[in-house]
Write a protein that holds these residues in place. Sequence first.
Motif, PDB file in Angstrom:
ATOM      1  N   GLU A   1       0.832  -1.209   0.000  1.00 55.64           N
ATOM      2  CA  GLU A   1       0.000   0.000   0.000  1.00 55.64           C
ATOM      3  C   GLU A   1       0.865   1.256   0.000  1.00 55.64           C
ATOM      4  N   GLU A   2       1.933   1.232   0.773  1.00 53.05           N
ATOM      5  CA  GLU A   2       2.826   2.396   0.826  1.00 53.05           C
ATOM      6  C   GLU A   2       3.502   2.626  -0.523  1.00 53.05           C
ATOM      7  N   THR A   3       3.872   1.545  -1.198  1.00 54.45           N
ATOM      8  CA  THR A   3       4.480   1.653  -2.519  1.00 54.45           C
ATOM      9  C   THR A   3       3.522   2.298  -3.505  1.00 54.45           C
ATOM     10  N   ALA A   4       2.265   1.880  -3.473  1.00 53.22           N
ATOM     11  CA  ALA A   4       1.257   2.452  -4.367  1.00 53.22           C
ATOM     12  C   ALA A   4       1.016   3.925  -4.064  1.00 53.22           C
ATOM     13  N   LYS A   5       1.003   4.275  -2.787  1.00 53.59           N
ATOM     14  CA  LYS A   5       0.787   5.671  -2.383  1.00 53.59           C
ATOM     15  C   LYS A   5       1.921   6.552  -2.881  1.00 53.59           C
ATOM     16  N   ALA A   6       3.159   6.090  -2.704  1.00 52.03           N
ATOM     17  CA  ALA A   6       4.313   6.852  -3.172  1.00 52.03           C
ATOM     18  C   ALA A   6       4.294   6.990  -4.691  1.00 52.03           C
ATOM     19  N   ALA A   7       3.955   5.915  -5.382  1.00 55.38           N
ATOM     20  CA  ALA A   7       3.909   5.950  -6.847  1.00 55.38           C
ATOM     21  C   ALA A   7       2.877   6.949  -7.352  1.00 55.38           C
ATOM     22  N   ALA A   8       1.724   7.001  -6.684  1.00 54.79           N
ATOM     23  CA  ALA A   8       0.694   7.953  -7.087  1.00 54.79           C
ATOM     24  C   ALA A   8       1.157   9.386  -6.869  1.00 54.79           C
ATOM     25  N   LEU A   9       1.826   9.628  -5.747  1.00 59.23           N
ATOM     26  CA  LEU A   9       2.305  10.972  -5.444  1.00 59.23           C
ATOM     27  C   LEU A   9       3.352  11.419  -6.459  1.00 59.23           C
ATOM     28  N   LEU A  10       4.208  10.487  -6.885  1.00 60.14           N
ATOM     29  CA  LEU A  10       5.303  10.841  -7.789  1.00 60.14           C
ATOM     30  C   LEU A  10       4.926  10.731  -9.261  1.00 60.14           C
ATOM     31  N   GLY A  11       3.705  10.275  -9.546  1.00 60.72           N
ATOM     32  CA  GLY A  11       3.221  10.253 -10.917  1.00 60.72           C
ATOM     33  C   GLY A  11       3.632   9.055 -11.732  1.00 60.72           C
ATOM     34  N   PHE A  12       3.914   7.927 -11.066  1.00 52.39           N
ATOM     35  CA  PHE A  12       4.337   6.727 -11.791  1.00 52.39           C
ATOM     36  C   PHE A  12       3.146   6.051 -12.457  1.00 52.39           C
ATOM     37  N   ALA A  13       3.428   5.276 -13.511  1.00 57.73           N
ATOM     38  CA  ALA A  13       2.367   4.566 -14.228  1.00 57.73           C
ATOM     39  C   ALA A  13       1.864   3.367 -13.446  1.00 57.73           C
ATOM     40  N   GLY A  14       2.752   2.722 -12.670  1.00 60.00           N
ATOM     41  CA  GLY A  14       2.322   1.553 -11.912  1.00 60.00           C
ATOM     42  C   GLY A  14       3.469   0.902 -11.182  1.00 60.00           C
ATOM     43  N   THR A  15       3.112  -0.038 -10.305  1.00 64.48           N
ATOM     44  CA  THR A  15       4.096  -0.777  -9.521  1.00 64.48           C
ATOM     45  C   THR A  15       3.836  -2.275  -9.638  1.00 64.48           C
ATOM     46  N   LEU A  16       4.907  -3.050  -9.595  1.00 68.99           N
ATOM     47  CA  LEU A  16       4.839  -4.507  -9.689  1.00 68.99           C
ATOM     48  C   LEU A  16       5.675  -5.098  -8.565  1.00 68.99           C
ATOM     49  N   HIS A  17       5.291  -6.298  -8.091  1.00 66.35           N
ATOM     50  CA  HIS A  17       5.975  -6.923  -6.965  1.00 66.35           C
ATOM     51  C   HIS A  17       6.224  -8.399  -7.271  1.00 66.35           C
ATOM     52  N   LEU A  18       7.455  -8.855  -7.034  1.00 66.59           N
ATOM     53  CA  LEU A  18       7.770 -10.277  -7.209  1.00 66.59           C
ATOM     54  C   LEU A  18       7.518 -11.083  -5.943  1.00 66.59           C
ATOM     55  N   GLY A  19       7.537 -10.445  -4.782  1.00 63.17           N
ATOM     56  CA  GLY A  19       7.061 -11.086  -3.558  1.00 63.17           C
ATOM     57  C   GLY A  19       8.000 -12.055  -2.876  1.00 63.17           C
ATOM     58  N   HIS A  20       9.305 -11.925  -3.068  1.00 61.59           N
ATOM     59  CA  HIS A  20      10.245 -12.783  -2.344  1.00 61.59           C
ATOM     60  C   HIS A  20      10.434 -12.272  -0.913  1.00 61.59           C
ATOM     61  N   ALA A  21      10.700 -13.173  -0.002  1.00 62.34           N
ATOM     62  CA  ALA A  21      10.939 -12.788   1.386  1.00 62.34           C
ATOM     63  C   ALA A  21      12.249 -12.012   1.493  1.00 62.34           C
ATOM     64  N   ASP A  22      12.268 -11.005   2.366  1.00 60.91           N
ATOM     65  CA  ASP A  22      13.495 -10.266   2.615  1.00 60.91           C
ATOM     66  C   ASP A  22      14.618 -11.213   3.031  1.00 60.91           C
ATOM     67  N   GLY A  23      15.804 -10.984   2.491  1.00 64.04           N
ATOM     68  CA  GLY A  23      16.959 -11.780   2.853  1.00 64.04           C
ATOM     69  C   GLY A  23      17.004 -13.152   2.213  1.00 64.04           C
ATOM     70  N   GLU A  24      15.973 -13.496   1.431  1.00 68.65           N
ATOM     71  CA  GLU A  24      15.900 -14.820   0.820  1.00 68.65           C
ATOM     72  C   GLU A  24      15.775 -14.738  -0.697  1.00 68.65           C
ATOM     73  N   LEU A  25      16.164 -13.616  -1.249  1.00 66.47           N
ATOM     74  CA  LEU A  25      16.052 -13.416  -2.692  1.00 66.47           C
ATOM     75  C   LEU A  25      17.011 -14.371  -3.403  1.00 66.47           C
ATOM     76  N   PRO A  26      16.504 -15.252  -4.249  1.00 61.86           N
ATOM     77  CA  PRO A  26      17.367 -16.259  -4.874  1.00 61.86           C
ATOM     78  C   PRO A  26      18.112 -15.691  -6.075  1.00 61.86           C
ATOM     79  N   ASP A  27      19.383 -15.920  -6.108  1.00 65.58           N
ATOM     80  CA  ASP A  27      20.187 -15.508  -7.261  1.00 65.58           C
ATOM     81  C   ASP A  27      20.133 -16.633  -8.278  1.00 65.58           C
ATOM     82  N   ASP A  28      18.997 -16.716  -8.986  1.00 61.37           N
ATOM     83  CA  ASP A  28      18.784 -17.885  -9.839  1.00 61.37           C
ATOM     84  C   ASP A  28      18.112 -17.507 -11.156  1.00 61.37           C
ATOM     85  N   GLN A  29      17.957 -18.496 -11.996  1.00 58.87           N
ATOM     86  CA  GLN A  29      17.383 -18.284 -13.321  1.00 58.87           C
ATOM     87  C   GLN A  29      15.915 -17.843 -13.261  1.00 58.87           C
TER      88      GLN A  29
END
Length: 239
Positions: free
Chosen positions: A67-95
Amino acid sequence: MAAIDERPARALAVYAHPDDPEISAGGTLAKWAEAGTEVWVLITTRGDKGSQDPAADLDALAAQRVEETAKAAALLGFAGTLHLGHADGELPDDQPLRGAITRVVREVRPEAVLCPDPTAVFFGDGYYNHRDHRVTGWATLDAVAPSAGNPHYFPEHIAEGLSVHRVRDVYLSGTLEPNCWIDISDTLERKIDGLFCHASQLVNTGDWFRDFLRQRAEDAGTAAGIRYAEPFRKLTFGA
């Protein structure tokens, strides 16, 4: 080195955590959006560990940060936001991660991509760039070249109807080797307001943090002879 003043028609900012685009490049993205650039933001993690409270509800925090990401994007005039949803600290360096970012590049078709500089690791004697930022930076660079522009990388995208896309410019933020400064004198305050949309991360901050952000932009601007700037390492690949 003088500041540059060019604007892509479409830009994609790929960062690890929900508040990273604003603190890393918010003034630049707001400036471009105001001038007509179609700005998209892709966040690779949930931001679910963005709390020191042992009793924090991490799913609720992750939802709040979307929600905070969407709010910031609206304030700054961005077209949209997307999320991959990996857990913090567990982002896989993979294909699969490289494939997911490649897919977004082929869908959004940006002229410019912004992401963390993964080669910038040690900042003085008191901080180093942590893993989520490094992995996001490398995966984004790998997605930009060679993946997104080569039909033999992730051919399932092509089979689904997407086509290859070649990014013209990459802007690496948080770099130790800047070669490009963007004048954000007119958008610095909006950058700061956008960052403060991430209220879950700024519980104990106030005017001192706003002053810190202004000082940091002023320090960057000194290198380019302007009042306020954001520095980047810019890579240009041509047509």
